[in-house]
Every structure is written in structure tokens, then in C-alpha cells.
Design an enzyme around this catalytic site. Structure first.
Site, PDB file in Angstrom:
ATOM      1  N   ARG A 123      36.692  29.400  48.310  1.00  0.00           N
ATOM      2  CA  ARG A 123      37.788  29.338  47.331  1.00  0.00           C
ATOM      3  C   ARG A 123      38.528  28.001  47.442  1.00  0.00           C
ATOM      4  O   ARG A 123      38.940  27.434  46.445  1.00  0.00           O
ATOM      5  CB  ARG A 123      38.761  30.497  47.582  1.00  0.00           C
ATOM      6  CG  ARG A 123      39.866  30.600  46.538  1.00  0.00           C
ATOM      7  CD  ARG A 123      40.845  31.709  46.868  1.00  0.00           C
ATOM      8  NE  ARG A 123      41.890  31.797  45.864  1.00  0.00           N
ATOM      9  CZ  ARG A 123      43.000  32.513  46.018  1.00  0.00           C
ATOM     10  NH1 ARG A 123      43.193  33.187  47.124  1.00  0.00           N
ATOM     11  NH2 ARG A 123      43.909  32.557  45.063  1.00  0.00           N
ATOM     12  N   ASP A 183      49.361  40.284  33.330  1.00  0.00           N
ATOM     13  CA  ASP A 183      49.393  41.387  34.295  1.00  0.00           C
ATOM     14  C   ASP A 183      50.472  42.405  33.904  1.00  0.00           C
ATOM     15  O   ASP A 183      50.261  43.618  34.000  1.00  0.00           O
ATOM     16  CB  ASP A 183      49.699  40.876  35.713  1.00  0.00           C
ATOM     17  CG  ASP A 183      48.737  39.802  36.159  1.00  0.00           C
ATOM     18  OD1 ASP A 183      47.929  40.053  37.058  1.00  0.00           O
ATOM     19  OD2 ASP A 183      48.804  38.691  35.601  1.00  0.00           O
ATOM     20  N   ARG A 186      49.354  44.542  31.046  1.00  0.00           N
ATOM     21  CA  ARG A 186      48.470  45.604  31.526  1.00  0.00           C
ATOM     22  C   ARG A 186      49.271  46.707  32.208  1.00  0.00           C
ATOM     23  O   ARG A 186      48.986  47.893  32.040  1.00  0.00           O
ATOM     24  CB  ARG A 186      47.455  45.008  32.511  1.00  0.00           C
ATOM     25  CG  ARG A 186      46.437  44.093  31.866  1.00  0.00           C
ATOM     26  CD  ARG A 186      45.669  43.288  32.899  1.00  0.00           C
ATOM     27  NE  ARG A 186      44.579  42.513  32.305  1.00  0.00           N
ATOM     28  CZ  ARG A 186      44.144  41.353  32.782  1.00  0.00           C
ATOM     29  NH1 ARG A 186      44.694  40.828  33.865  1.00  0.00           N
ATOM     30  NH2 ARG A 186      43.146  40.717  32.187  1.00  0.00           N
ATOM     31  N   HIS A 210      49.764  35.529  40.731  1.00  0.00           N
ATOM     32  CA  HIS A 210      48.791  36.102  39.793  1.00  0.00           C
ATOM     33  C   HIS A 210      47.523  36.342  40.605  1.00  0.00           C
ATOM     34  O   HIS A 210      46.608  35.525  40.655  1.00  0.00           O
ATOM     35  CB  HIS A 210      48.521  35.138  38.639  1.00  0.00           C
ATOM     36  CG  HIS A 210      47.393  35.571  37.747  1.00  0.00           C
ATOM     37  ND1 HIS A 210      47.388  36.779  37.082  1.00  0.00           N
ATOM     38  CD2 HIS A 210      46.222  34.968  37.414  1.00  0.00           C
ATOM     39  CE1 HIS A 210      46.270  36.889  36.384  1.00  0.00           C
ATOM     40  NE2 HIS A 210      45.537  35.805  36.571  1.00  0.00           N
TER      41      HIS A 210
END
Length: 350
Positions: A123, A183, A186, A210
Site C-alpha cells: 500500500r 460513506d 450509505r 475514509h
């Protein structure tokens, strides 16, 4: 690649035919100089960038839309595809180029470009590649549109919003990350689904990163103006914390589910970012959970860090952060979320 847009020069030798079609009325004054021309530039013509562009067009948010991407042929194809829908859309001039000079004078620059993770890549290495990409994107945007507002959508959005802020040299109110705006949408949908109400009547926020360390603000949820948890307690209606955590986990996992099913997310983030663009450019002063400089809020310290907090947005960008009451547990989780982001930032050395 040359820009392409609408033109009235269709006559012999490029003669402008506008005057032939329209005659000015007598004693008319010139157009008012106060009428604002709104220009949005979208960097990145991938699935997310084009979903954002398409939604901006259908919602009549801008007078001019510029698409920027490194892939010239795909970019021109996307531009033409949108231009061919002109008869079905509000009038918006659409241009495209690989040259950032076309973004000159943009009111809002939306950055969606980002490197994709390759198999076996860490990552951190992916993030470093995205930082290198941003070094080629942010400075020219800032140079050609020094008064613009930067809206970062690329992931990891909190860290890359910080990177955009550092590279642009802009004041913090003019650099925003899309953060947890989607988010929270949702989250509102799932709560509304559980209670069988309209999601527009649900007030609820996801804040922080996030990502996996995001924080659900259960204490501030209301439906139709009624605080949910305090109402349940007053009515002596039992609820289990594990049920709340399950809903929050659904929010975190929902993007992964969409990606596993169709390969990417696009439409929801398109609507989310167009919604942010409207709030900013129309000076609506609406509150959105977006990634902003969070230092000093809720005990967050240790360095400059961007994460999502409920913020009021308008023509000046971030106008302020809402003073939402957090429980001790929520504040603690928010600080932990900030530490998670800071640890990643510190590895970049920016």
C-alpha cells in the site's frame, strides 16, 4: 491534442453565423458583467471521473466542463460521446485536452486520477506512486487557476488531500477531500432501510478516515428531527450495540462488495462529488462530511492531518466545521483514526 468545443463559425472561410441567425433588439444593453461563468475541470477520465462529469452535466452545475487525462484517444472519445448528448442536456461547453493550460480560470478542479495497485504491491509503494502522479497534476492546476478550489477524490483520499494541499500552497479552506460524504450516504441508506423511512429524513454522519478506521456518530443520528438513541432510551426500547456495529461494518464493506461484483465503483461517487460541487459553486452552505484539516478539533494533534468532519461548504470552500457533540468513545475513535492517517503520512516524508 487540440481542444474541441462548440463553434458558430460554420460559414465560408470560418464566417461567424451568429449574427445571421439572431438580431439584437433595439436599445439593448450589453450583458451584465455580474453574470458568473462557472468552470469545472475534472482530472482523470476513468470510470470515476466520467461518472462525475456525466452527473455534473445532467445536474446543470457548470457552464463549462474541462476533461484532462494522459490518454489522448480515450479522452477525445469520452468528450465526443458527451458532446453528442448535447440535445438532451443543459447547455454546457465541453472541452478535453492532455494540456493543463485548458483548465485556466477554473472555479473548481476535481482530481480523480490515481495509480492502480499491481499484484503484490504494498500500500505504501502504491501511495508513493500516487504522490509522484500528484506532483505532475497539482502544481499546473494551481498555476493556471490560482483562485480555484481543489476537490480530491483519488484514494487514499485523506492522505492525497494532504499531499494536494502541500503541493498547491493553497490555504486549507480551498483544498477538500471527498472523504466520507459517500460513506455517510450509505450509512443513511442502511439506517433508513432498517427503519423503513426515506433516507432524506435521516441525519447521520460517518467521520474520520475514509477507510477501515472510520467512525460512526451514533449519538448524533436523528430521523425527522428525533434523536434516535435518546428516543429509544426514553421509551425504554432495548437495542444492542452489536447491531449498530454491524450496520457500520456494512458501510465499510459496501464499496468492497460493489468492486467485487462489477470491478469498480462509479455512479454513487459520481453523485456524491457532483453534490459537493453544487454545494460549493452555488454557495449553498450545506454541511457535508468531507476531508479537511482537522488539527485542534476533538483533541486531534500531532501534526497536520486531513480527515472527514461535518463541514459547511460554499463559494469560499470550507466555511467552517460543525460543532457536533461527540461521546467520549466517539472522540477517542476519531483521534485513533487521525493517528492512523498520520502514520501513513509520516512515511511519505512530505
Amino acid at each position: 491534442m487540440q481542444k474541441s468545443g462548440s463553434s458558430s463559425s460554420l460559414g465560408p472561410g470560418g464566417l461567424d453565423l451568429t449574427q445571421a441567425f439572431f438580431r439584437q433588439i433595439q436599445r439593448a444593453a450589453p450583458p451584465s458583467p455580474t453574470k458568473r461563468h462557472t468552470k469545472i475541470s475534472v482530472v482523470g477520465a476513468g470510470n470515476v471521473g466520467m461518472a462525475i462529469a456525466q452527473t455534473i452535466l445532467t445536474q446543470d452545475v457548470a457552464d463549462e466542463l474541462v476533461l484532462i487525462d494522459a490518454m489522448a484517444d480515450k479522452l477525445r472519445g469520452e468528450m465526443l460521446d458527451l458532446q453528442h448528448a448535447a440535445a438532451f442536456l443543459p447547455r454546457t461547453k465541453i472541452h478535453a485536452s492532455v494540456d493543463y493550460e485548458l483548465t485556466f480560470g477554473s472555479d473548481l478542479c476535481i482530481v480523480t486520477a490515481g495509480a492502480r495497485q499491481v499484484p503484490g504491491e504494498s500500500r505504501l509503494n502504491l501511495l508513493q506512486r500516487n504522490v509522484a502522479l500528484f506532483r505532475n497534476i497539482i502544481p499546473p492546476l494551481a498555476r493556471y487557476s490560482p483562485e480555484t478550489i481543489l476537490l480530491v477524490v483519488s484514494n487514499p483520499v485523506d492522505v492525497l488531500t494532504y499531499v494536494a494541499w502541500k503541493l498547491s500552497g493553497f490555504p486549507s479552506n480551498r483544498v477538500i477531500g471527498s472523504g466520507t460524504n459517500l460513506d455517510s450516504s450509505r450509512f443513511r441508506f442502511l439506517i433508513a432501510d432498517h427503519l423503513d423511512v426515506n433516507a432524506q429524513d435521516v441525519q447521520a454522519y460517518i467521520v474520520g478516515e475514509h477507510g477501515d478506521s472510520s467512525v460512526a456518530l451514533w449519538s448524533s443520528i436523528s430521523v425527522g428531527g428525533v434523536p434516535v438513541l435518546s428516543f429509544l432510551e426514553k421509551q425504554q426500547i432495548a437495542y444492542e450495540k452489536v447491531t449498530l456495529e454491524k450496520i457500520h461494518k456494512e458501510v465499510i464493506d459496501s464499496a468492497y462488495e460493489v468492486i467485487s461484483l462489477k470491478g469498480y465503483t462509479s455512479w454513487a461517487i459520481g453523485y456524491s462529488v457532483a453534490n459537493l460541487a453544487r454545494s460549493i459553486l452555488r454557495d449553498q452552505r450545506k454541511v457535508h462530511p468531507v476531508s479537511v484539516v482537522a488539527n485542534g478539533f476533538y483533541g486531534i494533534e500531532g501534526g497536520d492531518v486531513f480527515l472527514s468532519l461535518p463541514a459547511q461548504l460554499g463559494r469560499g470552500g470550507v466555511l467552517g466545521v460543525t460543532n457536533v457533540h461527540l461521546t467520549d468513545e466517539e472522540a477517542h475513535r476519531l483521534r485513533d483514526s487521525a493517528k492512523t492517517i498520520l502514520e501513513v503520512q509520516n512515511q511519505l516524508g512530505i
